[in-house]
Enzyme design. Structure first.
Site, PDB file in Angstrom:
ATOM      1  CD1 TRP A 108       3.424  -1.353   0.971  1.00 12.05           C
ATOM      2  CD2 TRP A 108       5.183  -1.675   2.320  1.00 12.05           C
ATOM      3  NE1 TRP A 108       4.418  -1.921   0.223  1.00 12.05           N
ATOM      4  CE2 TRP A 108       5.514  -2.131   1.021  1.00 12.05           C
ATOM      5  CE3 TRP A 108       6.137  -1.778   3.334  1.00 12.05           C
ATOM      6  CZ2 TRP A 108       6.761  -2.676   0.706  1.00 12.05           C
ATOM      7  CZ3 TRP A 108       7.366  -2.334   3.018  1.00 12.05           C
ATOM      8  CH2 TRP A 108       7.672  -2.769   1.731  1.00 12.05           C
TER       9      TRP A 108
ATOM     10  NE  ARG B  60       1.445  -8.566   6.785  1.00 10.91           N
ATOM     11  CZ  ARG B  60       1.873  -7.750   5.832  1.00 10.91           C
ATOM     12  NH1 ARG B  60       1.335  -6.575   5.691  1.00 10.91           N
ATOM     13  NH2 ARG B  60       2.859  -8.082   5.031  1.00 10.91           N
TER      14      ARG B  60
ATOM     15  CG  ASP C 171      -3.740   0.969  -0.016  1.00  8.84           C
ATOM     16  OD1 ASP C 171      -4.310  -0.039  -0.460  1.00  8.84           O
ATOM     17  OD2 ASP C 171      -2.505   1.114  -0.040  1.00  8.84           O
TER      18      ASP C 171
ATOM     19  CE  LYS D 192      -0.605  -6.353  -0.410  1.00  9.54           C
ATOM     20  NZ  LYS D 192       0.602  -7.095  -0.734  1.00  9.54           N
TER      21      LYS D 192
ATOM     22  CD  GLU E 196      -1.709   0.250   5.062  1.00 11.60           C
ATOM     23  OE1 GLU E 196      -1.692  -0.957   5.319  1.00 11.60           O
ATOM     24  OE2 GLU E 196      -0.758   1.002   5.306  1.00 11.60           O
TER      25      GLU E 196
ATOM     26  CD  GLN F  98      -2.133  -6.172   3.784  1.00 19.35           C
ATOM     27  OE1 GLN F  98      -2.376  -6.696   4.860  1.00 19.35           O
ATOM     28  NE2 GLN F  98      -0.913  -5.787   3.450  1.00 19.35           N
TER      29      GLN F  98
HETATM   30  C1  LIG Z   1      -1.925  -1.683   1.988  1.00 24.38           C
HETATM   31  C2  LIG Z   1      -1.054  -1.888   0.784  1.00 24.38           C
HETATM   32  N1  LIG Z   1      -1.170  -1.063  -0.248  1.00 24.38           N
HETATM   33  C3  LIG Z   1      -0.421  -1.201  -1.361  1.00 24.38           C
HETATM   34  C4  LIG Z   1       0.522  -2.203  -1.450  1.00 24.38           C
HETATM   35  C5  LIG Z   1       1.353  -2.326  -2.670  1.00 24.38           C
HETATM   36  O1  LIG Z   1       0.857  -3.325  -3.471  1.00 24.38           O
HETATM   37  P1  LIG Z   1       1.772  -4.005  -4.579  1.00 24.38           P
HETATM   38  O2  LIG Z   1       2.868  -4.684  -3.847  1.00 24.38           O
HETATM   39  O3  LIG Z   1       0.827  -4.934  -5.273  1.00 24.38           O
HETATM   40  O4  LIG Z   1       2.271  -2.934  -5.476  1.00 24.38           O
HETATM   41  C6  LIG Z   1       0.671  -3.098  -0.403  1.00 24.38           C
HETATM   42  C7  LIG Z   1       1.658  -4.180  -0.520  1.00 24.38           C
HETATM   43  O5  LIG Z   1       2.018  -4.878   0.384  1.00 24.38           O
HETATM   44  C8  LIG Z   1      -0.127  -2.930   0.754  1.00 24.38           C
HETATM   45  O6  LIG Z   1      -0.012  -3.755   1.795  1.00 24.38           O
END
Ligand SMILES: Cc1ncc(COP(=O)(O)O)c(C=O)c1O
Length: 435
Positions: A134, A402, A239, A268, A206, A242
């Site tokens: 995601w 989660r 990415d 975040k 991620e 989190q």
């Molecule tokens: C790993 C990851 N990257 C990017 C995003 C996207 O971030 P945003 O919702 O701030 O655009 C999320 C959102 O949940 C995420 O979990």
């Protein structure tokens, strides 16, 4: 008034998916939110995984107040002093050669910028992403996301290809059980090469695949991925929306796995609840992107208020030793969850790192058939009992809670949350067993 506003929410807001609650929410403090009935709810999702320092931390509040008096927003071409300061601070938090940051607002945006840099610098456009990923909902970010709804919005960015995720509990290529031997990566890369039109740009991943069900890749996975990128002239993008800034017990997941990507996006957990994200890269890549005319000019790029909050968040993590706390509290939470696992056959797997944990629900441990109904019923019951938890449920994957409370969570709050979960599981299993 309460009913009036609930009606306004029903009539005047676009429904955007995710959980929907009957009540409205009024305050967020520490590890709790309260609703319009005055009910206190334990927040085991840290808002939307952002409030690692706890909701409404005094340092964050002070930074917002100070910024409100000095500068909230400026012309995007002006670099506020506080943005320069955050750039330097962030350079100290990320592994070298990462050093230079672009400050934007959301995780989606930081990934858009990362992908633009990778494309501009490599001259390619093809991007491989992990199954279950995601990365956001904007154009390119949504195209490289496989844990979100992709249907109904027309074509995404061309050249995107999924690599099966290294899920040892539920192997996507039905090869391993309990230990990932990385066949998924080998096969995925081979398929990518077959698919490629000869213009590879990046792999985005991620370090812990969160929305896809808290999947922790096996040791050595990212070394191999990085080598595969180098062989193909692709950039590796982590990415760390989190995983950065303490939740795993480290400054970044890159530091933890010992692999430095070409580009890192953070979001975040940097803003502590205000919209702040960054795309971070090396001098060499920044130089190349600049030479080629890189631009990412938005209304809120380099805004001073979120930058001031970002500094307060990083200070707080250090001052309150929240990385060590994530390890300690994460260990305690895992131990309490493992206690539940011994009593409930439905808890098939517990995984994760630090205070980013996943609990997968199954109908039985042998077949591992996902128990989506139990997930839905228990999550709703937890909420009624005062615990907010996020369940990741998709037909192609399992049902996984989660669990990611703020790093400031106390043992008592963990005990309280686990007791609610215990009771909710018990009652939900009883309810589902009734004819
Ligand atoms: C790993 C990851 N990257 C990017 C995003 C996207 O971030 P945003 O919702 O701030 O655009 C999320 C959102 O949940 C995420 O979990």
């Amino acid at each position: 008034m309460t009913e009036d506003l609930r009606q306004a929410a029903r009539e005047c807001l676009i429904r955007y998916g995710g959980d929907s609650f009957d009540t409205l929410f009024v305050t967020a403090k520490g590890a709790h939110v309260t609703d319009d009935e005055g009910r206190e709810i334990l927040d085991f999702t840290s808002g939307q995984m952002c409030a690692t320092v706890g909701h409404g931390h005094p340092a964050v509040v002070a930074a917002i107040e100070k910024s409100a008096r000095t500068a909230i927003h400026m012309f995007s071409g002006m670099i506020p002093d506080v943005v320069a300061e955050l750039g330097r601070r962030l350079a100290d938090w990320v592994p070298r050669p990462l050093k230079r940051s672009l400050f934007v607002n959301t995780g989606s945006e930081s990934n858009e910028a990362a992908l633009r840099i990778a494309k501009l610098c490599t001259g390619g456009y093809e991007v491989a992403a992990m199954g279950g990923s995601w990365h956001g909902v904007t154009g390119a970010a949504s195209t490289v996301s496989y844990a979100s709804d992709r249907r109904g919005y027309g074509p995404g960015m061309p050249g995107v290809f999924p690599i099966p995720e290294p899920n040892a509990y539920r192997c996507p290529i039905e090869h391993c059980r309990d230990g990932c031997d990385m066949t998924c990566l080998r096969v995925g890369l081979r398929q990518f090469d077959m698919h490629s039109a000869g213009a590879p740009a990046a792999v985005i991943a991620e370090p812990v695949i969160s929305a896809g069900g808290i999947i922790v890749p096996p040791e050595g996975y990212f070394e191999r991925l990085k080598a595969a990128c180098a062989e193909r002239g692709m950039m590796l993008i982590f990415d760390e929306a989190q995983t950065a800034f303490g939740r795993l017990g480290h400054r970044t997941a890159a530091e933890q796995v010992g692999v430095t990507p070409d580009i890192m996006s953070v979001s975040k957990t940097l803003g502590g609840g205000v919209p702040l994200a960054a795309t971070v890269t090396s001098d060499a890549i920044e130089e190349k992107a600049h030479e080629r005319g890189f631009s990412y000019y938005t209304s809120h790029v380099s805004d001073p208020l979120p930058a001031a909050v970002g500094l307060a968040v990083l200070d707080t993590i250090e001052r309150e030793s929240l990385m060590a706390r994530a390890v300690e509290m994460g260990g305690y939470l895992r131990h309490r969850l493992e206690g539940l696992q011994q009593r409930y056959e439905a808890i098939g797997d517990i995984r994760g790192r630090g205070l980013l944990l996943g609990v997968e629900l199954v109908k039985d441990r042998e077949s591992r058939e996902p128990h989506h109904t139990l997930g839905a019923v228990t999550t709703a019951r937890c909420f009624e009992l005062g615990l907010s938890m996020n369940i990741r449920r998709r037909p192609e994957r399992g049902s996984v809670w989660r669990i990611a409370p703020p790093l400031t969570v106390t043992r008592e709050e963990i005990d309280q949350g686990v007791e609610i979960l215990d009771r909710a599981l018990n009652e939900s299993l009883d309810e589902l067993a009734r004819p």
